[in-house]
Scaffold this motif. Structure first.
Motif, short mmCIF file in Angstrom:
data_model
loop_
_atom_site.label_atom_id
_atom_site.label_comp_id
_atom_site.label_asym_id
_atom_site.label_seq_id
_atom_site.Cartn_x
_atom_site.Cartn_y
_atom_site.Cartn_z
N GLU A 34 -11.70 71.30 -9.12
CA GLU A 34 -12.00 72.20 -8.01
C GLU A 34 -10.96 72.05 -6.90
N GLU A 35 -10.57 70.81 -6.60
CA GLU A 35 -9.53 70.55 -5.60
C GLU A 35 -8.21 71.21 -5.98
N ASN A 36 -7.92 71.27 -7.27
CA ASN A 36 -6.66 71.85 -7.77
C ASN A 36 -6.81 73.31 -8.17
N ASN A 37 -7.86 73.98 -7.65
CA ASN A 37 -8.12 75.39 -7.97
C ASN A 37 -8.20 75.63 -9.47
N PHE A 38 -8.80 74.68 -10.17
CA PHE A 38 -9.07 74.75 -11.60
C PHE A 38 -7.81 74.82 -12.46
N ILE A 39 -6.73 74.26 -11.95
CA ILE A 39 -5.52 74.08 -12.75
C ILE A 39 -5.46 72.60 -13.10
#
Length: 106
Positions: free
Chosen positions: A85-90
């Protein structure tokens, strides 16, 4: 004749292996998902985690895991989701992490 077949099998195996290895490349670092894509990934990841939790609960029910072990696994899954989530799902596949763990084992 048998030695020739063995040699050809080895050559074929190395060739195919080389094709797979050459197709593995570093992920582009500047990829950004759209808001719609993020929402879709968010839903899929939540579904996957809920399914994994169900599986873990079944293992507890069957006596494979203790409740404490299951809770630890679930906490790990939740941390993994938070990181996504912190990495925008990447996903960040950091190979250095594995090397660090290998060095600790020595």
């Amino acid at each position: 004749m048998s030695l020739r077949k063995l040699f050809m099998a080895c050559i074929l195996t190395v060739s195919i292996g080389g094709l797979f290895l050459s197709s593995v490349q570093a992920e582009p670092k500047d990829v950004k998902l759209s808001d719609e894509q993020i929402e879709e990934m968010k839903g899929l990841q939540k579904e996957a985690i809920e399914k994994e939790k169900q599986i873990i609960e079944k293992y507890v029910e069957y006596g494979v895991f203790t409740k404490e072990k299951a809770q630890k696994i679930i906490q790990h899954l939740e941390k993994k989701y938070e990181k996504l989530e912190e990495n925008n799902f990447i996903p960040k596949w950091d190979h250095k992490h594995h090397m660090k763990r290998d060095k600790e084992a020595e």
